[in-house]
Structures are given as C-alpha cells and as structure tokens.
Design a protein around this motif. Structure first.
Motif, short mmCIF file in Angstrom:
data_model
loop_
_atom_site.label_atom_id
_atom_site.label_comp_id
_atom_site.label_asym_id
_atom_site.label_seq_id
_atom_site.Cartn_x
_atom_site.Cartn_y
_atom_site.Cartn_z
N PHE A 19 -34.67 -20.26 -22.85
CA PHE A 19 -35.01 -21.58 -22.34
C PHE A 19 -35.95 -21.49 -21.14
O PHE A 19 -36.96 -22.18 -21.08
N GLN A 20 -35.62 -20.60 -20.19
CA GLN A 20 -36.46 -20.44 -19.00
C GLN A 20 -37.85 -19.93 -19.33
O GLN A 20 -38.80 -20.19 -18.60
N ARG A 21 -37.98 -19.21 -20.42
CA ARG A 21 -39.27 -18.64 -20.81
C ARG A 21 -39.99 -19.51 -21.85
O ARG A 21 -41.03 -19.13 -22.36
N ALA A 22 -39.41 -20.66 -22.17
CA ALA A 22 -39.98 -21.60 -23.15
C ALA A 22 -40.20 -20.93 -24.50
O ALA A 22 -41.25 -21.06 -25.13
N ARG A 40 -33.73 -2.19 -31.53
CA ARG A 40 -35.16 -2.01 -31.75
C ARG A 40 -35.93 -3.13 -31.09
O ARG A 40 -35.38 -4.20 -30.82
N LEU A 41 -37.20 -2.85 -30.85
CA LEU A 41 -38.10 -3.82 -30.24
C LEU A 41 -39.06 -4.31 -31.31
O LEU A 41 -39.74 -3.51 -31.95
N VAL A 42 -39.09 -5.62 -31.50
CA VAL A 42 -39.94 -6.24 -32.51
C VAL A 42 -41.04 -7.02 -31.79
O VAL A 42 -40.77 -7.79 -30.86
N LEU A 82 -51.22 -17.92 -30.34
CA LEU A 82 -51.90 -16.93 -29.51
C LEU A 82 -50.96 -16.22 -28.56
O LEU A 82 -51.38 -15.39 -27.75
N ARG A 83 -49.69 -16.54 -28.62
CA ARG A 83 -48.70 -16.00 -27.69
C ARG A 83 -47.97 -14.80 -28.28
O ARG A 83 -47.25 -14.92 -29.27
N PRO A 84 -48.09 -13.62 -27.63
CA PRO A 84 -47.31 -12.47 -28.08
C PRO A 84 -45.87 -12.59 -27.60
O PRO A 84 -45.61 -13.08 -26.50
N LEU A 85 -44.94 -12.13 -28.43
CA LEU A 85 -43.53 -12.13 -28.05
C LEU A 85 -42.89 -10.82 -28.45
O LEU A 85 -43.24 -10.24 -29.48
N HIS A 86 -41.97 -10.36 -27.62
CA HIS A 86 -41.14 -9.20 -27.92
C HIS A 86 -39.70 -9.67 -28.05
O HIS A 86 -39.22 -10.45 -27.21
N VAL A 87 -39.03 -9.19 -29.08
CA VAL A 87 -37.62 -9.50 -29.29
C VAL A 87 -36.88 -8.17 -29.43
O VAL A 87 -37.25 -7.35 -30.27
N VAL A 88 -35.88 -7.97 -28.60
CA VAL A 88 -35.03 -6.78 -28.71
C VAL A 88 -33.77 -7.21 -29.45
O VAL A 88 -33.10 -8.17 -29.04
N VAL A 89 -33.48 -6.53 -30.57
CA VAL A 89 -32.30 -6.84 -31.36
C VAL A 89 -31.46 -5.59 -31.56
O VAL A 89 -31.98 -4.48 -31.63
N ALA A 90 -30.15 -5.80 -31.62
CA ALA A 90 -29.22 -4.72 -31.95
C ALA A 90 -28.74 -4.96 -33.37
O ALA A 90 -28.44 -6.10 -33.75
N ASP A 91 -28.71 -3.91 -34.17
CA ASP A 91 -28.34 -4.02 -35.57
C ASP A 91 -26.88 -3.60 -35.79
O ASP A 91 -26.55 -2.43 -35.66
N TYR A 129 -38.92 -11.94 -24.69
CA TYR A 129 -39.85 -12.15 -23.56
C TYR A 129 -41.29 -12.06 -24.03
O TYR A 129 -41.58 -11.55 -25.11
N GLU A 130 -42.18 -12.57 -23.18
CA GLU A 130 -43.61 -12.42 -23.40
C GLU A 130 -44.04 -11.17 -22.66
O GLU A 130 -43.86 -11.07 -21.45
N PRO A 131 -44.58 -10.17 -23.37
CA PRO A 131 -44.92 -8.90 -22.72
C PRO A 131 -46.03 -9.05 -21.69
O PRO A 131 -46.95 -9.86 -21.86
N ASP A 132 -45.94 -8.25 -20.64
CA ASP A 132 -46.92 -8.23 -19.56
C ASP A 132 -48.18 -7.50 -20.03
O ASP A 132 -48.10 -6.34 -20.44
N GLN A 133 -49.31 -8.15 -19.94
CA GLN A 133 -50.57 -7.56 -20.42
C GLN A 133 -50.97 -6.31 -19.64
O GLN A 133 -51.77 -5.51 -20.13
N HIS A 134 -50.43 -6.11 -18.46
CA HIS A 134 -50.75 -4.94 -17.67
C HIS A 134 -49.88 -3.73 -18.03
O HIS A 134 -50.18 -2.61 -17.63
N ARG A 135 -48.81 -3.97 -18.77
CA ARG A 135 -47.90 -2.89 -19.14
C ARG A 135 -48.02 -2.48 -20.60
O ARG A 135 -47.41 -1.50 -21.02
N TRP A 136 -48.79 -3.26 -21.38
CA TRP A 136 -48.92 -3.02 -22.81
C TRP A 136 -50.39 -2.97 -23.20
O TRP A 136 -51.25 -3.51 -22.50
N ASP A 137 -50.67 -2.35 -24.35
CA ASP A 137 -52.05 -2.33 -24.85
C ASP A 137 -52.46 -3.74 -25.28
O ASP A 137 -51.67 -4.69 -25.20
N ALA A 138 -53.69 -3.89 -25.74
CA ALA A 138 -54.24 -5.21 -26.07
C ALA A 138 -53.48 -5.90 -27.20
O ALA A 138 -53.47 -7.13 -27.27
N GLU A 139 -52.83 -5.13 -28.06
CA GLU A 139 -52.06 -5.72 -29.16
C GLU A 139 -50.58 -5.84 -28.83
O GLU A 139 -49.79 -6.26 -29.67
#
Length: 79
Positions: free
Chosen positions: A2-5, A33-35, A41-50, A63-73
């Motif tokens: 909710f806080q991250r919309a 795993r990290l998906v 246009l918004r990148p999202l990362h979802v961490v799920v436990a199986d 969360y929305e990944p930080d562009q300074h910590r990840w590659d362009a994709e």
C-alpha cells in the motif's frame, strides 16, 4: 504494498509474466526467489517463498528496484 502504491493485480501480473532472476534455496522456512516484472513502464521485484508441501507461494516483499543498484533491465545487481 500500500505504501509503495503496488496493487495485488500488479503482483499477480509480475508473478504470471515476470522472470525469476535470483534463487535463494537455503532460505527458511521455505526456499525463495526474486521475480522481476513490469507494469507498464514501472519495474517491480517480488520476493516469494515456495511452500511445495501446500503448493502455495508466500509473498515476502514487493518493491520497485533502485536504478542505482540494478542494471538497466533491473535483472542484475550492479557490482
């Protein structure tokens, strides 16, 4: 989320159409795993436990990944 919309529909779309980019097989109580996926246009990362015994996945964080910590994709961490 909710806080991250980030909506439930966003998470479902990432899990359905996204790509697993990292595996954490030693996580407890379940391997996780990290998906990475996109909503428009918004990148999202979802961490799920199986949970294979119950055939369920548990959402750990989203969360929305930080562009300074990840590659362009947003699929590989910056060195």
């Amino acid at each position: 989320m909710f806080q991250r919309a980030i909506s439930v529909d966003d998470v479902r779309a990432v899990l359905e159409f996204g790509e697993t980019i990292e595996w954490y097989p030693d996580d407890v109580p379940y391997p996780s795993r990290l998906v990475c996926g996109w909503r428009g246009l918004r990148p999202l990362h979802v961490v799920v436990a199986d949970d294979s015994l119950r055939r369920e996945i548990v959402i750990v964080t989203v969360y929305e990944p930080d562009q300074h910590r990840w590659d362009a994709e947003f699929r590989r961490r910056q060195s």
